[in-house]
Write an enzyme that holds these catalytic residues in place. Structure first.
Site, PDB file in Angstrom:
ATOM      1  N   TRP A 320      35.736 -33.381  62.111  1.00  0.00           N
ATOM      2  CA  TRP A 320      35.527 -34.653  61.123  1.00  0.00           C
ATOM      3  C   TRP A 320      35.248 -33.564  59.705  1.00  0.00           C
ATOM      4  O   TRP A 320      35.964 -34.211  58.816  1.00  0.00           O
ATOM      5  CB  TRP A 320      34.350 -35.141  61.493  1.00  0.00           C
ATOM      6  CG  TRP A 320      34.072 -36.062  60.367  1.00  0.00           C
ATOM      7  CD1 TRP A 320      34.499 -37.574  60.216  1.00  0.00           C
ATOM      8  CD2 TRP A 320      33.014 -35.774  59.199  1.00  0.00           C
ATOM      9  NE1 TRP A 320      33.785 -37.867  59.027  1.00  0.00           N
ATOM     10  CE2 TRP A 320      32.833 -37.077  58.607  1.00  0.00           C
ATOM     11  CE3 TRP A 320      32.024 -34.927  59.026  1.00  0.00           C
ATOM     12  CZ2 TRP A 320      32.088 -37.244  57.522  1.00  0.00           C
ATOM     13  CZ3 TRP A 320      31.571 -34.948  58.060  1.00  0.00           C
ATOM     14  CH2 TRP A 320      31.081 -36.198  57.312  1.00  0.00           C
ATOM     15  N   HIS A 321      34.803 -32.456  60.010  1.00  0.00           N
ATOM     16  CA  HIS A 321      34.470 -31.749  58.648  1.00  0.00           C
ATOM     17  C   HIS A 321      35.776 -31.091  58.102  1.00  0.00           C
ATOM     18  O   HIS A 321      35.646 -30.907  56.776  1.00  0.00           O
ATOM     19  CB  HIS A 321      33.512 -30.680  58.978  1.00  0.00           C
ATOM     20  CG  HIS A 321      31.972 -31.296  59.144  1.00  0.00           C
ATOM     21  ND1 HIS A 321      31.367 -31.713  60.236  1.00  0.00           N
ATOM     22  CD2 HIS A 321      31.222 -31.063  58.068  1.00  0.00           C
ATOM     23  CE1 HIS A 321      30.215 -32.017  60.045  1.00  0.00           C
ATOM     24  NE2 HIS A 321      29.973 -31.527  58.702  1.00  0.00           N
ATOM     25  N   GLY A 322      36.663 -30.954  58.846  1.00  0.00           N
ATOM     26  CA  GLY A 322      37.825 -30.250  58.111  1.00  0.00           C
ATOM     27  C   GLY A 322      39.190 -30.090  59.183  1.00  0.00           C
ATOM     28  O   GLY A 322      38.796 -29.820  60.248  1.00  0.00           O
TER      29      GLY A 322
END
Length: 460
Positions: A320-322
Site C-alpha cells: 500500500w505504501h508504494g
C-alpha cells in the site's frame, strides 16, 4: 498546495476559516458546500487535470453505497471493492507490473509512465471501509453533500489520518457540533498546527540533505559513519515529517470545530513492535486490522493461521505504501517482527526499567533496519547500506551531524509529544511553547521559503 508554504499558511487557511464561519451564519448546508469547494481547490492546486479521479471515485462509491442501502448484496459489494482496487492498481501499480513483466520475460513493453494522483491510496481506503460498513449494517445513510465532504475534507485528504465515516460525518451533519466560532478551538488548533509546522520545517526538512548524500546514490557501499548518519537522519526525517503533517491536519480541522483522530503517538518510545503499530499511523493500523486482518481470520484459527494472517496483512500494508519490492520487504520485515513479538510475549514479560529501556532500544533498531528498505531505491542499495552499517568503525566524522542527531534523539525520546503538550494544565507553559513555535514557523516560512519540501507521505 503544501501545508508548510506561505500560500497555504497566510492565504488559503485564514480565508477558508473566516469564510466557513461567515457562510455558516447564512446556511448550514452552504458552509458544508463551501468546504467541499475549498477542498477541491486545494486538491486541484497540485494538478487540476486529476480532479476527475477523486470526483469519479466519490460519485461511484456513493452510488454503490445507495445500492447496498437498498439490498445488502454481496455481489454489489464485491463489484465495488474490486473496482476501487482496480482503479488504485492502475494508477499506482501498473508501472511496477510492466517493469516486472519485462524483467521476467526479457520483453521490452513500453508504456507511457502513469502519474500517481495525489491521495488516491487514502481516499480509496476510506471509501472501501464505507461500502463494507454499509454491507454489514445498511442503516448507514448519508446525504451526498455530507458524504462528499467526508471524502474530500482537505486537512486529512492528502496524507490522512484515514478517517472513519462514522467519526467524521456526524460532526458535519449535526449543527450543535459545528455550531459557533470558538476561540478555544481556534487557539488550540493553531497551537497544534504551528507545533507540527515546526517539526516539519525545522527538523524534518533540515535532515533531508544528510539522507540524500547516501540514498540518492547507487552502486556504492558507504562507510560505517556515512551509513548510520544517513539512515538515522531518514529515521528521524520521516518521523517528524509524518508527525508534523498529522499535527497540522488535526490542528487545521480543530480550528473549524472538527476533531480528527490521533494518528501519531511517539512510536519510537514503543517497547515492542506491536506497540509501535499502535502508535505509528494509527488509523492505517486500525484499517488493516478491521478490514484485512480480521476478515482473513485474525487469531481465530490457531497460532499458525494467525501468523500467516499477520504476515499477509503487513505485506499488503507494505505494498500500500508504494509500488516496489522494497516496500513489500519492509512490510514483510514488520510482519516477521510481529510474529516474533507475539512468540516472545508468551514466554516472557519484562517489568524492570532496564528491560523496558532495552526493549525500546531493540524496537528502535528493528525499525531502523526496516527503514533502510523503505527508503532505498533498490534492493541492492539497501543491502549495500546495511553492509556499511555493520562495517568497520571509521571514526567520528561529521561531528556537526552527530550533534544534531543527538539533539533530535533527545527531543524524540525525552520531550512530551503534541498531545501531551495540548493537555498541559499550565496554560502559561502551553502559551510559551505555542509562541516560540509560531516565531520559528514564521521565520522559516518568510526567510527559508526558497526550497519547499513536500511531505514524504504525499508519495504514498
Amino acid at each position: 498546495m503544501i501545508f508548510s508554504t506561505i500560500q497555504f499558511t497566510f492565504i488559503f487557511l485564514p480565508i477558508v476559516v473566516v469564510l466557513y464561519f461567515l457562510f455558516q451564519k447564512l446556511s448550514h448546508n452552504f458552509s458544508k458546500f463551501f468546504l467541499i469547494i475549498a477542498s477541491l481547490v486545494y486538491y486541484s492546486y497540485w494538478n487540476w487535470r486529476y480532479l476527475w479521479v477523486i470526483l469519479l471515485s466519490v460519485v461511484f462509491n456513493y452510488l454503490i453505497g445507495r445500492s447496498l442501502n437498498k439490498s445488502s448484496s454481496k455481489s454489489v459489494l464485491t463489484f465495488g471493492v474490486i473496482l476501487n482496487l482496480s482503479f488504485l492498481a492502475y494508477f499506482k501499480y501498473f508501472n511496477f507490473f510492466i517493469e516486472n513483466v519485462n524483467y521476467l520475460t526479457q520483453a521490452s513493453l513500453n508504456f507511457e509512465k502513469i502519474a500517481l494522483p495525489l491521495a488516491i491510496s487514502f481516499f480509496t481506503f476510506q471509501q472501501i471501509a464505507y461500502i463494507v460498513d454499509i454491507f454489514r449494517n445498511n442503516n448507514v445513510k448519508y446525504k451526498f453533500l455530507d458524504y462528499s465532504l467526508f471524502v474530500v475534507f482537505f486537512p486529512q485528504l492528502i496524507a490522512g489520518p484515514i478517517v472513519h465515516h462514522k467519526d467524521l460525518t456526524p460532526q458535519f451533519n449535526v449543527k450543535e457540533k459545528i455550531k459557533k466560532f470558538s476561540w478555544d478551538n481556534l487557539y488550540f488548533g493553531f497551537s497544534i498546527f504551528v507545533i507540527g509546522l515546526t517539526k516539519k520545517m525545522l527538523i524534518a526538512d533540515n535532515l533531508s540533505a544528510n539522507v540524500s548524500k547516501i540514498y540518492d546514490k547507487n552502486d556504492i557501499i558507504p562507510s560505517f559513519s556515512e551509513s548510520w548518519i544517513s539512515t538515522l537522519s531518514y529515521t528521524f526525517q520521516l518521523y517528524y515529517d509524518f508527525s508534523g503533517y498529522s499535527d497540522m491536519a488535526i490542528g487545521i480541522a480543530l480550528m473549524i470545530g472538527i476533531n480528527l483522530p490521533l494518528n501519531f503517538n511517539s512510536p519510537y518510545k514503543s517497547k515492542n513492535i506491536i506497540e509501535f503499530w499502535r502508535r505509528w499511523h494509527i488509523t492505517l493500523s486500525s484499517f488493516l486490522r478491521d478490514y484485512l486482518y480480521i476478515p482473513l481470520g485474525g487469531n481465530r484459527h490457531g497460532k499458525l493461521r494467525k501468523n500467516i494472517n499477520l504476515l499477509t496483512t503487513m505485506l499488503l500494508g507494505g505494498l500500500w505504501h508504494g509500488a516496489g519490492w522494497n516496500f513489500i520487504i519492509w512490510g514483510g520485515l514488520h510482519g516477521l517482527y510481529l510474529v516474533i513479538n507475539n512468540f516472545w510475549r508468551r514466554i516472557y514479560i519484562g517489568k524492570s526499567k532496564v528491560y523496558n529501556i532495552l526493549s525500546i532500544l531493540l524496537t528502535f533498531i528493528a525499525s531502523i533496519v526496516a527503514w533502510v528498505f523503505f527508503r532505498a531505491q533498490t534492493f541492492d542499495q539497501a543491502i549495500n547500506i546495511l553492509k556499511g552499517m555493520i562495517s568497520k568503525f571509521d571514526g567520528l566524522k561529521s561531528l556537526e551531524d552527530i550533534y544534531i542527531l543527538c539533539a533530535v534523539a533527545a527531543i524524540t525520546f525525552l520531550a512530551p509529544n503534541t498531545q501531551e503538550i495540548r493537555n498541559l494544565k499550565n496554560l502559561n507553559i502551553h502559551f510559551l511553547i505555542t509562541f516560540v513555535c509560531s516565531l520559528i514557523s514564521v521565520y522559516l516560512l518568510l526567510f527559508n521559503s526558497n526550497q519547499v519540501y513536500e511531505f514524504l507521505y504525499y508519495d504514498f
